[in-house]
Write a protein that holds these residues in place. Structure first.
Motif, short mmCIF file in Angstrom:
data_model
loop_
_atom_site.label_atom_id
_atom_site.label_comp_id
_atom_site.label_asym_id
_atom_site.label_seq_id
_atom_site.Cartn_x
_atom_site.Cartn_y
_atom_site.Cartn_z
N SER A 52 0.83 -1.20 0.00
CA SER A 52 0.00 0.00 0.00
C SER A 52 0.87 1.25 0.00
CB SER A 52 -0.91 0.00 1.23
OG SER A 52 -0.12 0.09 2.40
N THR A 54 1.12 3.58 2.06
CA THR A 54 1.75 3.88 3.35
C THR A 54 2.79 2.83 3.74
OG1 THR A 54 0.13 2.60 4.59
CG2 THR A 54 -0.38 4.93 4.16
N GLY A 56 1.76 0.09 5.00
CA GLY A 56 1.13 -0.64 6.08
C GLY A 56 0.49 -1.94 5.66
#
Length: 127
Positions: A52, A54, A56
């Motif tokens: 993803s 981010t 995460g």
């Protein structure tokens, strides 16, 4: 326009390791979710791993789970694929890809999810 360039491919013996890099230019990588795909001769391009925007969330194909690790360094505008315990069946051209879309279980492995692609880097695993 986002541009992607892969590097780090090469020839390695079975059981060995390689780390692929995907360097982005033109746009900041933190705006994109990223994926790695591979294509062996005579076969369709298949999903390997995704991460993803981010970092995460990470997703893996069953064939590489536990052996490959995807990561990203948004400060360096680079995504990595660490490949351990390589097998001859991992031999392929590896491509990185980017999408501005959020990744879900329904779309992360679909090639059509990704808008931008690199030129690929060859990985050859000898037995």
């Amino acid at each position: 326009q986002l541009q992607l360039v892969e590097s780090g491919g090469g020839l390695v013996q079975a059981g060995g390791s390689l780390r692929l890099s995907c360097a982005a230019s033109g746009r900041t990588l933190s705006l994109y979710s990223m994926g790695w795909f591979r294509q062996a001769p005579g076969k369709e391009r298949e999903f390997v791993a995704a991460i993803s925007w981010t970092g995460g969330g990470t997703y893996y194909a069953d064939s590489v789970k536990g052996r490959f690790t995807i990561s990203r360094d948004n400060g360096k505008n680079t995504v990595y694929l660490q490949m351990n315990s390589l097998k001859p069946e991992d031999t392929a051209v590896y491509y990185c890809a980017a999408t501005p879309r959020t990744l879900f279980s329904s779309n992360y492995s679909n090639r059509d999810t990704y808008s931008y692609w690199g030129q690929g880097t060859q990985v050859t695993v000898s037995s």
